[in-house]
Design a protein around this motif. Structure first.
Motif: not given
Length: 203
Positions: A129-154
């Motif tokens: 029953e989880t809303g699709y919008g909430t699911y996408i928002t959570v995914q975006n936050e997790l991907i943003a965390a990975y991208n921030k760390l990858r940008n730092r090391e790059s």
């Protein structure tokens, strides 16, 4: 009085065949566009590896039927999820004398949290029953965390953002030689912070 001329009849016997052939033609030649969605690679159908995963190397995230976010069974705001993921992924809690020690991590090195980015796994559990919008928002936050760390090391290694290198690599006009160089750098950064998100759906 002249005889009325008969109008020749059109033979419609083969019209059904022509319509059927046209239908097949359009079915074969038409391309159907599909949405890309979220890129996820499913594991192959093989026996699961017998690797032992430490509990502290797993960050458990749950989305319930009320669209509430729980991290390690504690209710948190979605806006705080990125920082929580950053702290977990960049912790580097393994001891310096061990092979799991992370020399590029800048976290708190909490021994109760993840040992190394390569061992850190984010487990995301969603309710039906989880809303699709909430699911996408959570995914975006997790991907943003990975991208921030990858940008730092790059930036540290190559003086260039990881996201910029990915854009250049995917650009059709980039020369082949440059693409090979970009591919090596992108792969290296991805190996430093591999994206490990395990998803489970509760019926």
């Amino acid at each position: 009085m002249s005889k009325r001329e008969e109008v020749p009849k059109v033979n419609a016997g083969s019209m059904a065949d022509i319509a059927f052939l046209l239908l097949i033609f359009f079915l074969v030649t038409t391309s159907i566009e599909t949405d890309l969605g979220i890129g996820r690679i499913m594991p192959p159908l093989t026996d699961p590896p017998k690797a032992i995963i430490k509990e502290k190397n797993i960050l458990r995230i749950e989305l319930n039927d009320k669209n509430e976010l729980l991290v390690e069974e504690k209710l948190v705001e979605i806006k705080d999820l990125k920082d929580i993921a950053l702290d977990f992924l960049d912790n580097g809690g393994a001891a310096r004398e061990t092979s799991d020690f992370c020399d590029y991590c800048r976290g708190d090195r909490d021994f109760t949290s993840s040992d190394h980015p390569s061992k850190a796994i984010i487990s995301l559990t969603c309710n039906r029953e989880t809303g699709y919008g909430t699911y996408i928002t959570v995914q975006n936050e997790l991907i943003a965390a990975y991208n921030k760390l990858r940008n730092r090391e790059s930036q540290r290694l190559f003086k260039e953002n990881y996201s910029t290198m990915v854009e250049q690599y995917e650009y059709a006009g980039t020369p082949s030689a440059a693409k090979e160089r970009l591919k090596e750098r992108i792969t290296h950064i991805q190996n430093l912070f591999p994206q490990k998100i395990s998803e489970v759906k509760i019926e």
